[in-house]
Design an enzyme around this catalytic site. Structure first.
Site, PDB file in Angstrom:
ATOM      1  N   ARG A 233       0.865  -1.179   0.000  1.00 59.53           N
ATOM      2  CA  ARG A 233       0.000   0.000   0.000  1.00 59.53           C
ATOM      3  C   ARG A 233       0.899   1.226   0.000  1.00 59.53           C
ATOM      4  O   ARG A 233       1.958   1.241   0.638  1.00 59.53           O
ATOM      5  CB  ARG A 233      -0.912   0.029   1.224  1.00 59.53           C
ATOM      6  CG  ARG A 233      -2.116  -0.918   1.150  1.00 59.53           C
ATOM      7  CD  ARG A 233      -3.131  -0.527   0.072  1.00 59.53           C
ATOM      8  NE  ARG A 233      -4.285  -1.410   0.031  1.00 59.53           N
ATOM      9  CZ  ARG A 233      -4.371  -2.506  -0.724  1.00 59.53           C
ATOM     10  NH1 ARG A 233      -3.360  -2.868  -1.503  1.00 59.53           N
ATOM     11  NH2 ARG A 233      -5.473  -3.237  -0.695  1.00 59.53           N
ATOM     12  N   GLU A 262      -3.289   7.281  -4.174  1.00 59.80           N
ATOM     13  CA  GLU A 262      -3.838   6.607  -5.340  1.00 59.80           C
ATOM     14  C   GLU A 262      -5.260   7.082  -5.658  1.00 59.80           C
ATOM     15  O   GLU A 262      -6.059   7.163  -4.714  1.00 59.80           O
ATOM     16  CB  GLU A 262      -3.891   5.117  -4.977  1.00 59.80           C
ATOM     17  CG  GLU A 262      -3.533   4.183  -6.069  1.00 59.80           C
ATOM     18  CD  GLU A 262      -3.340   2.786  -5.489  1.00 59.80           C
ATOM     19  OE1 GLU A 262      -2.338   2.563  -4.795  1.00 59.80           O
ATOM     20  OE2 GLU A 262      -4.216   1.953  -5.735  1.00 59.80           O
ATOM     21  N   HIS A 280      -1.694  -0.256  -9.998  1.00 58.52           N
ATOM     22  CA  HIS A 280      -2.209  -1.235  -9.024  1.00 58.52           C
ATOM     23  C   HIS A 280      -2.677  -2.515  -9.747  1.00 58.52           C
ATOM     24  O   HIS A 280      -3.831  -2.910  -9.653  1.00 58.52           O
ATOM     25  CB  HIS A 280      -3.338  -0.624  -8.183  1.00 58.52           C
ATOM     26  CG  HIS A 280      -3.561  -1.315  -6.871  1.00 58.52           C
ATOM     27  ND1 HIS A 280      -3.818  -0.647  -5.701  1.00 58.52           N
ATOM     28  CD2 HIS A 280      -3.578  -2.627  -6.545  1.00 58.52           C
ATOM     29  CE1 HIS A 280      -3.984  -1.521  -4.712  1.00 58.52           C
ATOM     30  NE2 HIS A 280      -3.843  -2.730  -5.212  1.00 58.52           N
TER      31      HIS A 280
HETATM   32  C1  8YV Z   1      -6.702  -5.888  -5.206  1.00 56.20           C
HETATM   33  C2  8YV Z   1      -4.886  -5.673  -3.497  1.00 56.20           C
HETATM   34  O1  8YV Z   1      -6.976  -6.214  -6.494  1.00 56.20           O
HETATM   35  O2  8YV Z   1      -5.995  -7.576  -2.587  1.00 56.20           O
HETATM   36  C3  8YV Z   1      -5.498  -6.473  -2.403  1.00 56.20           C
HETATM   37  O3  8YV Z   1      -5.418  -5.996  -1.251  1.00 56.20           O
HETATM   38  O4  8YV Z   1      -4.078  -4.850  -3.246  1.00 56.20           O
HETATM   39  C4  8YV Z   1      -5.237  -5.794  -4.926  1.00 56.20           C
HETATM   40  O5  8YV Z   1      -4.473  -6.685  -5.575  1.00 56.20           O
HETATM   41  C5  8YV Z   1      -7.365  -4.586  -4.947  1.00 56.20           C
HETATM   42  O6  8YV Z   1      -6.749  -3.856  -3.931  1.00 56.20           O
HETATM   43  C6  8YV Z   1      -8.779  -4.831  -4.579  1.00 56.20           C
HETATM   44  O7  8YV Z   1      -8.880  -5.068  -3.214  1.00 56.20           O
END
Ligand code: 8YV
Length: 313
Positions: A233, A262, A280
């Site tokens: 993140r 983001e 992302h």
């Molecule tokens: C997701 C991600 O596709 O799963 C997660 O936490 O970071 C990503 O790969 C997106 O954030 C949807 O939750």
């Protein structure tokens, strides 16, 4: 059970949702604001939410109807899970389904950053390439170099596995609790990881404790030839400090799949040649998004049927 699905999901997942629930599919790609989230929590028994939907303490306050918030994704820093728990609302996520795809993106970024693949691709695309030379676009060799992984959870371990078995890389890792992945990897303090790695990869969840875990002091500890990769993140990293480190050559390069605000990406970052940026993409593959969606729906089905959802957080 009256369910709101906050974003467009894959066809297969939407079909399953429609077959199982009295479902409403919210229009638009934008995440829910805090006010929208509050209204949704007032109007529905269950929400299927995802990245950026602001299920904050304020959204969760007042006379709300919802009993479960099922998150599509493993990271749930957009949900105030403590506030939900205090109100007796179950929160679930989708671990497992995201692990390999996210680890693959980490390797993509290690390779792209080290081998200057983004800059090279831009160069070819611009029409400026006039021919191969032995000293053109020299990057850093990856095989056999040391990787340092911050956070050896499911995703961190999958990255370590790829680096060790695929690229013969010595693995250092930093983790809150002792961990043995079952293949050669050395658990070290964060300072030693930063100083001793050619590639530093962030794989911890975003929590108040990990906010700005990596800043100017941490970049200063890294070696000038080292590359930094973030697939977790954005706000785990002080983005201004990262930009400064890249501009001044404190580190050689960075590969980023996530950003602090983001989808806003600072102009100063976008202007740098030594950063590789992806929108992302961590889990952006059809079968992975199907698996995540089915997992999110299975959590809802279990709850509806009076069982403990398999992935309550
Ligand atoms: C997701 C991600 O596709 O799963 C997660 O936490 O970071 C990503 O790969 C997106 O954030 C949807 O939750």
């Amino acid at each position: 059970m009256k369910l709101l699905v906050t974003r467009k999901l894959t066809d297969a997942v939407e079909k399953k949702v429609a077959a199982e629930f009295d479902a409403t599919f919210r229009n638009g790609a934008a995440p829910m604001t805090e006010e929208e989230a509050h209204q949704a929590l007032m109007d529905y028994d269950a929400l299927l939410v995802t990245l950026g939907d602001r299920v904050t303490a304020k959204a969760l306050s007042g006379d709300i109807r919802a009993k479960i918030v099922s998150n599509f994704g493993v990271g749930y820093n957009h949900i105030d899970a403590a506030a939900a728990k205090a109100r007796g609302i179950v929160v679930t996520n989708t671990p497992g389904a995201v692990t390999d795809a996210t680890a693959d993106i980490a390797l993509t970024l290690i390779l792209m950053s080290a081998r200057r693949a983004g800059a090279g691709e831009r160069f070819v695309r611009s029409g400026a390439w006039t021919g191969w030379t032995p000293t053109q676009f020299l990057g850093q060799h990856v095989t056999g170099k040391t990787v340092g992984i911050i956070g050896l959870g499911r995703i961190g371990e999958a990255i370590a596995r790829r680096c060790h078995f695929g690229f013969g890389m010595p693995v250092l890792f930093h983790n809150r609790s002792p961990k043995d992945p079952g293949f050669p990897a050395r658990q070290v303090p964060l300072e030693d990881l930063l100083a001793g790695s050619d590639f530093v990869v962030v794989a911890v969840p975003a929590t108040p404790q990990t906010h700005h875990l990596i800043g100017a002091a941490e970049f200063a500890r890294m070696q000038p030839h080292a590359h930094f990769v973030n697939i977790a993140r954005g706000d785990i990293v002080d983005e201004a400090a990262l930009i400064d480190a890249l501009q001044r050559g404190v580190i050689a390069g960075a590969g980023l799949d996530v950003f602090e605000r983001e989808p806003f990406v600072p102009e100063a970052l976008r202007q740098l040649e030594n950063v590789t940026m992806l929108p992302h993409l961590g889990t952006a593959a059809l079968e992975v998004r199907d698996a995540m969606g089915f997992m999110a729906v299975d959590n809802l089905i279990a709850f509806r049927d009076g069982k403990v959802p398999p992935n309550a957080v």
